[in-house]
Scaffold this motif. Structure first.
Motif, PDB file in Angstrom:
ATOM      1  N   ASP A  91      17.597  15.801  -8.493  1.00 25.94           N
ATOM      2  CA  ASP A  91      16.795  16.957  -8.878  1.00 25.94           C
ATOM      3  C   ASP A  91      15.626  17.067  -7.906  1.00 25.94           C
ATOM      4  N   TYR A  92      15.453  18.232  -7.322  1.00 25.12           N
ATOM      5  CA  TYR A  92      14.423  18.439  -6.304  1.00 25.12           C
ATOM      6  C   TYR A  92      13.025  18.083  -6.828  1.00 25.12           C
ATOM      7  N   ASP A  93      12.663  18.566  -7.994  1.00 27.52           N
ATOM      8  CA  ASP A  93      11.318  18.311  -8.523  1.00 27.52           C
ATOM      9  C   ASP A  93      11.097  16.834  -8.810  1.00 27.52           C
ATOM     10  N   LYS A  94      12.132  16.142  -9.276  1.00 31.38           N
ATOM     11  CA  LYS A  94      12.008  14.700  -9.523  1.00 31.38           C
ATOM     12  C   LYS A  94      11.901  13.938  -8.210  1.00 31.38           C
ATOM     13  N   LEU A  95      12.646  14.351  -7.205  1.00 32.57           N
ATOM     14  CA  LEU A  95      12.517  13.737  -5.885  1.00 32.57           C
ATOM     15  C   LEU A  95      11.108  13.948  -5.349  1.00 32.57           C
ATOM     16  N   LEU A  96      10.610  15.142  -5.495  1.00 38.48           N
ATOM     17  CA  LEU A  96       9.276  15.493  -5.009  1.00 38.48           C
ATOM     18  C   LEU A  96       8.186  14.690  -5.719  1.00 38.48           C
ATOM     19  N   SER A  97       8.448  14.261  -6.937  1.00 35.77           N
ATOM     20  CA  SER A  97       7.445  13.504  -7.685  1.00 35.77           C
ATOM     21  C   SER A  97       7.371  12.037  -7.255  1.00 35.77           C
ATOM     22  N   LEU A  98       8.333  11.572  -6.468  1.00 37.54           N
ATOM     23  CA  LEU A  98       8.312  10.182  -6.012  1.00 37.54           C
ATOM     24  C   LEU A  98       7.210   9.992  -4.973  1.00 37.54           C
ATOM     25  N   ALA A 106      12.178  15.687   0.271  1.00 32.56           N
ATOM     26  CA  ALA A 106      12.867  16.024  -0.983  1.00 32.56           C
ATOM     27  C   ALA A 106      13.981  17.035  -0.714  1.00 32.56           C
ATOM     28  N   GLY A 107      13.700  18.016   0.137  1.00 33.08           N
ATOM     29  CA  GLY A 107      14.715  19.005   0.481  1.00 33.08           C
ATOM     30  C   GLY A 107      15.881  18.396   1.239  1.00 33.08           C
ATOM     31  N   ALA A 108      15.571  17.512   2.192  1.00 32.91           N
ATOM     32  CA  ALA A 108      16.630  16.862   2.974  1.00 32.91           C
ATOM     33  C   ALA A 108      17.506  15.987   2.089  1.00 32.91           C
ATOM     34  N   ILE A 109      16.890  15.171   1.253  1.00 31.11           N
ATOM     35  CA  ILE A 109      17.662  14.310   0.355  1.00 31.11           C
ATOM     36  C   ILE A 109      18.462  15.166  -0.620  1.00 31.11           C
ATOM     37  N   GLY A 110      17.808  16.153  -1.229  1.00 33.78           N
ATOM     38  CA  GLY A 110      18.488  17.000  -2.215  1.00 33.78           C
ATOM     39  C   GLY A 110      19.669  17.740  -1.626  1.00 33.78           C
ATOM     40  N   ILE A 112      21.354  17.150   1.335  1.00 29.64           N
ATOM     41  CA  ILE A 112      22.377  16.315   1.959  1.00 29.64           C
ATOM     42  C   ILE A 112      23.081  15.421   0.937  1.00 29.64           C
ATOM     43  N   ALA A 113      22.318  14.736   0.112  1.00 26.62           N
ATOM     44  CA  ALA A 113      22.918  13.768  -0.809  1.00 26.62           C
ATOM     45  C   ALA A 113      23.514  14.412  -2.057  1.00 26.62           C
ATOM     46  N   PHE A 114      22.892  15.486  -2.508  1.00 25.95           N
ATOM     47  CA  PHE A 114      23.309  16.049  -3.790  1.00 25.95           C
ATOM     48  C   PHE A 114      23.791  17.494  -3.680  1.00 25.95           C
ATOM     49  N   GLU A 115      23.841  18.015  -2.467  1.00 24.99           N
ATOM     50  CA  GLU A 115      24.288  19.378  -2.221  1.00 24.99           C
ATOM     51  C   GLU A 115      23.500  20.414  -3.023  1.00 24.99           C
ATOM     52  N   LEU A 116      22.201  20.127  -3.216  1.00 25.47           N
ATOM     53  CA  LEU A 116      21.330  21.087  -3.881  1.00 25.47           C
ATOM     54  C   LEU A 116      21.001  22.205  -2.913  1.00 25.47           C
TER      55      LEU A 116
END
Length: 122
Positions: A91-98, A106-110, A112-116
């Motif tokens: 989840d983008y917002d949860k990634l961003l909260s780390l 957060a955008g790159a991980i979301g 690439i890893a989760f196809e968000l």
């Protein structure tokens, strides 16, 4: 980029760690790789990273500079273990909260890893 190769191997948690390393040493992958390999050998799981003693973490990070990034990786790992059962949130917002994760990472991980459908613009 290493980040994509790791994603294809299904090791999404390494994406977070690699994103921290990737931005070091002027993004020169060959310069960072030995440090990354040593770091991952010593701390192969998010649980290991979350529990590592600060002195050991700093020793593993030695030579890279930007020591706050190592502290942020540990804080993010602790959150991932405590709040997400050791799984990187899809989840983008949860990634961003780390801790230490900004909009680009957060955008790159979301994406690439989760196809968000989120941007990864630097």
């Amino acid at each position: 980029m290493i980040i994509i190769n790791v994603c294809y191997h299904g090791e999404k948690i390494k994406i977070l760690i690699e994103s921290g390393f990737q931005r070091l040493c002027c993004n020169r992958q060959e310069a960072v790789k030995p440090y990354f390999d040593r770091f991952m050998e010593a701390l192969p799981t998010v649980y290991d990273l979350a529990e590592v003693e600060d002195d050991r973490l700093m020793k593993l990070w030695e030579g890279l500079g930007y020591y706050n990034r190592a502290r942020n990786l540990k804080a993010a790992a602790q959150t991932i273990v405590q709040e997400y059962g050791g799984q990187l949130p899809a989840d983008y917002d949860k990634l961003l909260s780390l801790k230490g994760i900004g909009m680009y990472t957060a955008g790159a991980i979301g994406s690439i890893a989760f196809e968000l459908q989120v941007p990864a613009v630097d």
